[in-house]
Design an enzyme around this catalytic site. Sequence first.
Site, PDB file in Angstrom:
ATOM      1  N   TRP A 163      -5.951  -6.850   5.068  1.00 18.98           N
ATOM      2  CA  TRP A 163      -5.575  -7.482   3.797  1.00 18.98           C
ATOM      3  C   TRP A 163      -6.835  -7.946   3.071  1.00 18.98           C
ATOM      4  O   TRP A 163      -7.376  -9.006   3.379  1.00 18.98           O
ATOM      5  CB  TRP A 163      -4.631  -8.660   4.061  1.00 18.98           C
ATOM      6  CG  TRP A 163      -3.278  -8.199   4.505  1.00 18.98           C
ATOM      7  CD1 TRP A 163      -2.274  -7.798   3.691  1.00 18.98           C
ATOM      8  CD2 TRP A 163      -2.787  -8.054   5.851  1.00 18.98           C
ATOM      9  NE1 TRP A 163      -1.181  -7.419   4.429  1.00 18.98           N
ATOM     10  CE2 TRP A 163      -1.467  -7.568   5.759  1.00 18.98           C
ATOM     11  CE3 TRP A 163      -3.334  -8.295   7.115  1.00 18.98           C
ATOM     12  CZ2 TRP A 163      -0.690  -7.307   6.877  1.00 18.98           C
ATOM     13  CZ3 TRP A 163      -2.568  -8.041   8.228  1.00 18.98           C
ATOM     14  CH2 TRP A 163      -1.254  -7.543   8.104  1.00 18.98           C
ATOM     15  N   HIS A 181       0.352 -10.915   0.859  1.00 23.82           N
ATOM     16  CA  HIS A 181       1.689 -10.393   1.160  1.00 23.82           C
ATOM     17  C   HIS A 181       2.687 -11.537   1.047  1.00 23.82           C
ATOM     18  O   HIS A 181       2.284 -12.699   0.854  1.00 23.82           O
ATOM     19  CB  HIS A 181       1.738  -9.722   2.549  1.00 23.82           C
ATOM     20  CG  HIS A 181       1.185 -10.545   3.677  1.00 23.82           C
ATOM     21  ND1 HIS A 181       1.223 -10.151   4.987  1.00 23.82           N
ATOM     22  CD2 HIS A 181       0.573 -11.779   3.710  1.00 23.82           C
ATOM     23  CE1 HIS A 181       0.676 -11.053   5.773  1.00 23.82           C
ATOM     24  NE2 HIS A 181       0.269 -12.045   5.021  1.00 23.82           N
ATOM     25  N   ARG A 207      -4.371  -8.083  -3.853  1.00 20.65           N
ATOM     26  CA  ARG A 207      -5.355  -7.624  -2.863  1.00 20.65           C
ATOM     27  C   ARG A 207      -6.611  -7.139  -3.565  1.00 20.65           C
ATOM     28  O   ARG A 207      -6.505  -6.502  -4.628  1.00 20.65           O
ATOM     29  CB  ARG A 207      -4.785  -6.497  -1.992  1.00 20.65           C
ATOM     30  CG  ARG A 207      -3.682  -7.005  -1.081  1.00 20.65           C
ATOM     31  CD  ARG A 207      -3.200  -5.958  -0.107  1.00 20.65           C
ATOM     32  NE  ARG A 207      -1.967  -6.434   0.528  1.00 20.65           N
ATOM     33  CZ  ARG A 207      -1.232  -5.725   1.362  1.00 20.65           C
ATOM     34  NH1 ARG A 207      -1.607  -4.502   1.693  1.00 20.65           N
ATOM     35  NH2 ARG A 207      -0.125  -6.216   1.888  1.00 20.65           N
TER      36      ARG A 207
HETATM   37  C1  YSA Z   1       5.478  -6.265   8.245  1.00 17.58           C
HETATM   38  C2  YSA Z   1       6.181  -6.799   9.314  1.00 17.58           C
HETATM   39  C3  YSA Z   1       6.960  -7.921   9.084  1.00 17.58           C
HETATM   40  O1  YSA Z   1       7.606  -8.492  10.123  1.00 17.58           O
HETATM   41  C4  YSA Z   1       7.079  -8.463   7.828  1.00 17.58           C
HETATM   42  C5  YSA Z   1       6.381  -7.929   6.775  1.00 17.58           C
HETATM   43  C6  YSA Z   1       5.586  -6.822   6.986  1.00 17.58           C
HETATM   44  C7  YSA Z   1       4.809  -6.254   5.876  1.00 17.58           C
HETATM   45  C8  YSA Z   1       3.389  -6.790   5.831  1.00 17.58           C
HETATM   46  N1  YSA Z   1       3.332  -8.192   5.450  1.00 17.58           N
HETATM   47  C9  YSA Z   1       2.598  -5.981   4.820  1.00 17.58           C
HETATM   48  O2  YSA Z   1       2.149  -6.509   3.793  1.00 17.58           O
HETATM   49  N2  YSA Z   1       2.493  -4.706   5.146  1.00 17.58           N
HETATM   50  S1  YSA Z   1       1.804  -3.618   4.148  1.00 17.58           S
HETATM   51  O3  YSA Z   1       0.443  -3.990   3.866  1.00 17.58           O
HETATM   52  O4  YSA Z   1       1.958  -2.328   4.733  1.00 17.58           O
HETATM   53  O5  YSA Z   1       2.623  -3.685   2.791  1.00 17.58           O
HETATM   54  C10 YSA Z   1       4.035  -3.562   2.812  1.00 17.58           C
HETATM   55  C11 YSA Z   1       4.481  -2.742   1.629  1.00 17.58           C
HETATM   56  O6  YSA Z   1       3.932  -3.278   0.417  1.00 17.58           O
HETATM   57  C12 YSA Z   1       3.972  -1.312   1.678  1.00 17.58           C
HETATM   58  O7  YSA Z   1       4.845  -0.504   2.463  1.00 17.58           O
HETATM   59  C13 YSA Z   1       4.011  -0.927   0.216  1.00 17.58           C
HETATM   60  O8  YSA Z   1       5.303  -0.570  -0.161  1.00 17.58           O
HETATM   61  C14 YSA Z   1       3.616  -2.225  -0.473  1.00 17.58           C
HETATM   62  N3  YSA Z   1       2.189  -2.257  -0.782  1.00 17.58           N
HETATM   63  C15 YSA Z   1       1.167  -2.573   0.042  1.00 17.58           C
HETATM   64  N4  YSA Z   1      -0.010  -2.476  -0.579  1.00 17.58           N
HETATM   65  C16 YSA Z   1       0.248  -2.092  -1.857  1.00 17.58           C
HETATM   66  C17 YSA Z   1       1.655  -1.940  -1.984  1.00 17.58           C
HETATM   67  N5  YSA Z   1       2.223  -1.579  -3.146  1.00 17.58           N
HETATM   68  C18 YSA Z   1       1.394  -1.314  -4.174  1.00 17.58           C
HETATM   69  N6  YSA Z   1       0.051  -1.441  -4.151  1.00 17.58           N
HETATM   70  C19 YSA Z   1      -0.566  -1.812  -3.006  1.00 17.58           C
HETATM   71  N7  YSA Z   1      -1.885  -1.963  -2.989  1.00 17.58           N
END
Ligand code: YSA
Length: 338
Positions: A163, A181, A207
Site C-alpha cells: 500500500w 484501503h 495510494r
Molecule cells: C482483503 C481482505 C480482507 O479481509 C478485507 C479487505 C481486503 C482488501 C484489501 N484491503 C485491499 O485493499 N486489497 S487490494 O489492494 O487488492 O484492493 C482491493 C480492490 O480495490 C482491488 O481488487 C481493486 O478492485 C481495487 N483497487 C485497488 N487498487 C486500485 C483499485 N482500484 C482502482 N485503482 C487502484 N489503484
Amino acid sequence: MPKDQGVQATHVGESVVDMKFAAIADLDSAESDDQLESWRVRFLGRKGRLTSLLRGLGSLDIDERKVIGAEANKLRGELESLYEERTSKLKSTRAPVGSIDITLPGRKPALGGLHPSTQMIREITQAFNEMGFQTIEGPEVELEKYNFDMLNIPANHPARDQWDTIWVDSDTHNDVLLRTHTSPMQARTMEQNDPPIRVIVPGKCYRYESTDATHEWHFNQVEGLAVDDGITFADLKGTLYEFARRIFGPQRKVRFRCDFFPFVEPGVDMSIDWNGSWIEILGAGMVHPKVLENAGYDSTKYTGFAFGMGPERISMLRNEITDIRHFFSNDLRFLTQF
Ligand code: YSA
C-alpha cells in the site's frame, strides 16, 4: 435628444421646445400599435398639438411668425422620422405572427445524475443490505494505527509496501495518512461494537501510485465485515457467491484463489469469468485472530470474514469501460452515458 436652446417660446399656446420634449417622451413609452397611433393623432393629426400650433401662427407678428413657423415645420419633420423609427423598431423586436408554436412541449431543464461510481456503490451496498449488512462510513484521513497496526501490519513489515501511502504533513503528528484501503473500518467497528457484526463500508481510498487504465491514485472501495460466534469460510463463500449472482447474473462463473493479506487467515481473491478469462474483483478472507484480539475480541470464541472490492473496476466490467481514469476526468461525454 438634447434640448434645443435656440427655439423660442410662442405666444400661441405651448412652446415648440416644450412640445418637442413631450412628444419624444410619449413616443419612447409607446409599446404597441394602438399607442403609436394614438401618439400620431395627438401630435401630428389634423387636430393634433403641432397642427394647432401652426394654425395659431396667424395671430403673431410677421417676424415672430417666420421664426416660430420655421421651427414648428422643422419639428414636424423630426417627429415624423422619429415616428417611423419607433414603428420599425417595435416591429423588429416582435416575433413574426405564426413563428411561435404555443402547442410545443416546454424545454426540459438539464438535470444532473448520479456519478457512475455512486451508482455502482449503491447497487453493491443494496445487495449486501438485503443480506443483512448495515452500511456505515469512516474517515478518509486516518491514523496509521487503524490503517496498518491493528490490521496486523506493524511498522517496517514488508506488507506495508503493498500500500503505497500518502502521509499527511503535520508539525504535531507523524502518524496521519490518507487511508489506502477501507479495511481500517474493520478495526474501528470492532473496537466500538460487540459481535454480532455485519457491516458494509463504501468510501474513498488514496495510494501513491502511478495511474494506468486499471489504476487510479484515488478510487473507491467497498469493505465488508461479518463477525459472530461460529462464522466459517462457507459463510464467506456463500455471501460472495450471492453477491456475484446479484451483480453479474446467475450464469456467471466465480473463482476463489489463495491470496495473502496480513489481516486474514486464510486469504483469497475472487475472480469472475469475463469472456473466457478470469478478472479479479476483490480480496477476502477469514479475519486473522490477531486482528480480533487487537480489537479486544476473544478469538477462541468469535470468528469472522471480511472482503474489500473496487466498485470502479466492477463498473468497468459491467459497462465495458476500458480506462478507469474516465471516472474522475469530469468529462460529460462519459458521465452522461450513465
Ligand atoms: C482483503 C481482505 C480482507 O479481509 C478485507 C479487505 C481486503 C482488501 C484489501 N484491503 C485491499 O485493499 N486489497 S487490494 O489492494 O487488492 O484492493 C482491493 C480492490 O480495490 C482491488 O481488487 C481493486 O478492485 C481495487 N483497487 C485497488 N487498487 C486500485 C483499485 N482500484 C482502482 N485503482 C487502484 N489503484
